[in-house]
Design a protein around this motif. Sequence first.
Motif, PDB file in Angstrom:
ATOM      1  N   ARG A  68       0.810  -1.220   0.000  1.00 35.52           N
ATOM      2  CA  ARG A  68       0.000   0.000   0.000  1.00 35.52           C
ATOM      3  C   ARG A  68       0.842   1.268   0.000  1.00 35.52           C
ATOM      4  O   ARG A  68       0.346   2.347  -0.245  1.00 35.52           O
ATOM      5  CB  ARG A  68      -0.943  -0.013   1.199  1.00 35.52           C
ATOM      6  CG  ARG A  68      -2.078  -0.990   1.041  1.00 35.52           C
ATOM      7  CD  ARG A  68      -3.004  -0.979   2.269  1.00 35.52           C
ATOM      8  NE  ARG A  68      -4.228  -1.707   2.022  1.00 35.52           N
ATOM      9  CZ  ARG A  68      -4.342  -3.021   2.099  1.00 35.52           C
ATOM     10  NH1 ARG A  68      -3.302  -3.750   2.428  1.00 35.52           N
ATOM     11  NH2 ARG A  68      -5.493  -3.602   1.853  1.00 35.52           N
ATOM     12  N   THR A  69       2.150   1.128   0.279  1.00 33.31           N
ATOM     13  CA  THR A  69       3.015   2.316   0.353  1.00 33.31           C
ATOM     14  C   THR A  69       4.064   2.397  -0.743  1.00 33.31           C
ATOM     15  O   THR A  69       4.536   3.477  -1.058  1.00 33.31           O
ATOM     16  CB  THR A  69       3.731   2.376   1.712  1.00 33.31           C
ATOM     17  OG1 THR A  69       4.484   1.177   1.896  1.00 33.31           O
ATOM     18  CG2 THR A  69       2.739   2.540   2.847  1.00 33.31           C
ATOM     19  N   VAL A  70       4.440   1.261  -1.331  1.00 40.13           N
ATOM     20  CA  VAL A  70       5.509   1.282  -2.334  1.00 40.13           C
ATOM     21  C   VAL A  70       5.400   0.081  -3.277  1.00 40.13           C
ATOM     22  O   VAL A  70       4.936  -0.995  -2.891  1.00 40.13           O
ATOM     23  CB  VAL A  70       6.904   1.312  -1.647  1.00 40.13           C
ATOM     24  CG1 VAL A  70       7.187   0.019  -0.911  1.00 40.13           C
ATOM     25  CG2 VAL A  70       8.012   1.624  -2.629  1.00 40.13           C
ATOM     26  N   MET A  71       5.827   0.298  -4.507  1.00 40.20           N
ATOM     27  CA  MET A  71       5.975  -0.784  -5.471  1.00 40.20           C
ATOM     28  C   MET A  71       7.450  -0.817  -5.850  1.00 40.20           C
ATOM     29  O   MET A  71       7.999   0.185  -6.306  1.00 40.20           O
ATOM     30  CB  MET A  71       5.124  -0.560  -6.716  1.00 40.20           C
ATOM     31  CG  MET A  71       5.213  -1.689  -7.721  1.00 40.20           C
ATOM     32  SD  MET A  71       4.101  -1.410  -9.117  1.00 40.20           S
ATOM     33  CE  MET A  71       3.910  -3.071  -9.733  1.00 40.20           C
ATOM     34  N   SER A  72       8.085  -1.961  -5.636  1.00 41.07           N
ATOM     35  CA  SER A  72       9.497  -2.140  -5.971  1.00 41.07           C
ATOM     36  C   SER A  72       9.609  -3.199  -7.047  1.00 41.07           C
ATOM     37  O   SER A  72       9.057  -4.291  -6.903  1.00 41.07           O
ATOM     38  CB  SER A  72      10.291  -2.578  -4.747  1.00 41.07           C
ATOM     39  OG  SER A  72      10.201  -1.603  -3.733  1.00 41.07           O
ATOM     40  N   CYS A  73      10.338  -2.877  -8.116  1.00 39.81           N
ATOM     41  CA  CYS A  73      10.449  -3.785  -9.253  1.00 39.81           C
ATOM     42  C   CYS A  73      11.898  -3.898  -9.726  1.00 39.81           C
ATOM     43  O   CYS A  73      12.654  -2.931  -9.637  1.00 39.81           O
ATOM     44  CB  CYS A  73       9.608  -3.275 -10.422  1.00 39.81           C
ATOM     45  SG  CYS A  73       7.857  -3.094 -10.072  1.00 39.81           S
ATOM     46  N   CYS A  74      12.232  -5.073 -10.261  1.00 38.19           N
ATOM     47  CA  CYS A  74      13.532  -5.295 -10.889  1.00 38.19           C
ATOM     48  C   CYS A  74      13.301  -6.006 -12.220  1.00 38.19           C
ATOM     49  O   CYS A  74      12.411  -6.851 -12.340  1.00 38.19           O
ATOM     50  CB  CYS A  74      14.439  -6.148 -10.009  1.00 38.19           C
ATOM     51  SG  CYS A  74      14.997  -5.303  -8.514  1.00 38.19           S
ATOM     52  N   SER A  75      14.106  -5.672 -13.197  1.00 42.58           N
ATOM     53  CA  SER A  75      13.949  -6.247 -14.527  1.00 42.58           C
ATOM     54  C   SER A  75      14.288  -7.731 -14.532  1.00 42.58           C
ATOM     55  O   SER A  75      15.119  -8.195 -13.755  1.00 42.58           O
ATOM     56  CB  SER A  75      14.844  -5.516 -15.526  1.00 42.58           C
ATOM     57  OG  SER A  75      16.202  -5.705 -15.184  1.00 42.58           O
ATOM     58  N   LEU A  76      13.626  -8.454 -15.408  1.00 41.91           N
ATOM     59  CA  LEU A  76      13.909  -9.863 -15.619  1.00 41.91           C
ATOM     60  C   LEU A  76      14.844 -10.057 -16.811  1.00 41.91           C
ATOM     61  O   LEU A  76      15.148 -11.179 -17.169  1.00 41.91           O
ATOM     62  CB  LEU A  76      12.600 -10.632 -15.870  1.00 41.91           C
ATOM     63  CG  LEU A  76      11.641 -10.697 -14.690  1.00 41.91           C
ATOM     64  CD1 LEU A  76      10.305 -11.283 -15.128  1.00 41.91           C
ATOM     65  CD2 LEU A  76      12.238 -11.516 -13.562  1.00 41.91           C
ATOM     66  N   PHE A  77      15.281  -8.968 -17.414  1.00 43.81           N
ATOM     67  CA  PHE A  77      16.090  -9.051 -18.628  1.00 43.81           C
ATOM     68  C   PHE A  77      17.425  -8.353 -18.450  1.00 43.81           C
ATOM     69  O   PHE A  77      17.606  -7.552 -17.545  1.00 43.81           O
ATOM     70  CB  PHE A  77      15.347  -8.439 -19.825  1.00 43.81           C
ATOM     71  CG  PHE A  77      14.841  -7.051 -19.562  1.00 43.81           C
ATOM     72  CD1 PHE A  77      15.633  -5.952 -19.812  1.00 43.81           C
ATOM     73  CD2 PHE A  77      13.562  -6.846 -19.059  1.00 43.81           C
ATOM     74  CE1 PHE A  77      15.181  -4.660 -19.568  1.00 43.81           C
ATOM     75  CE2 PHE A  77      13.088  -5.563 -18.807  1.00 43.81           C
ATOM     76  CZ  PHE A  77      13.896  -4.472 -19.060  1.00 43.81           C
ATOM     77  N   SER A  78      18.353  -8.681 -19.320  1.00 36.20           N
ATOM     78  CA  SER A  78      19.647  -8.002 -19.358  1.00 36.20           C
ATOM     79  C   SER A  78      19.798  -7.364 -20.736  1.00 36.20           C
ATOM     80  O   SER A  78      19.318  -7.897 -21.735  1.00 36.20           O
ATOM     81  CB  SER A  78      20.789  -8.976 -19.082  1.00 36.20           C
ATOM     82  OG  SER A  78      20.768 -10.038 -20.008  1.00 36.20           O
ATOM     83  N   THR A  79      20.445  -6.222 -20.785  1.00 33.85           N
ATOM     84  CA  THR A  79      20.565  -5.464 -22.030  1.00 33.85           C
ATOM     85  C   THR A  79      21.928  -5.679 -22.667  1.00 33.85           C
ATOM     86  O   THR A  79      22.951  -5.456 -22.023  1.00 33.85           O
ATOM     87  CB  THR A  79      20.374  -3.965 -21.748  1.00 33.85           C
ATOM     88  OG1 THR A  79      19.124  -3.791 -21.070  1.00 33.85           O
ATOM     89  CG2 THR A  79      20.379  -3.157 -23.033  1.00 33.85           C
TER      90      THR A  79
END
Length: 119
Positions: A68-79
């Motif tokens: 309810r206070t934060v959404m934290s995300c990390c990519s599943l891909f590498s560039t």
Amino acid sequence: MDSVFLLQKNFLAFLVAMGIIVALGDAHCFSKRYKPGEADKGCMLNGKLYPLGHIERTEDCYQCTCSRTVMSCCSLFSTPIAYDKENCKVIFNKEKCDYDVVQRSDPSKECSSFISRVG
């Protein structure tokens, strides 16, 4: 003499562990904070509402945690960053959540030259 050997052995183990952590920690990550009441039903990302809790994979290939206070995300891909740019091109594969490096002349064939990636 044994204590010096033990110290060297422990230091080497520490360096190996740090190398693994750095290699696994290369993903692109971000966080989005919410005001009170703004995310009571879930988190909004690129126009889509995701439920509270762990999100294994978003439509844009991120793994997230929504509260309810934060959404934290990390990519599943590498560039890909180091590849034969003259003969190859990069195409995002949404099914695999990763970039394919393919031949410019025939995109159905992968480039076989050395490719370096960053998280």
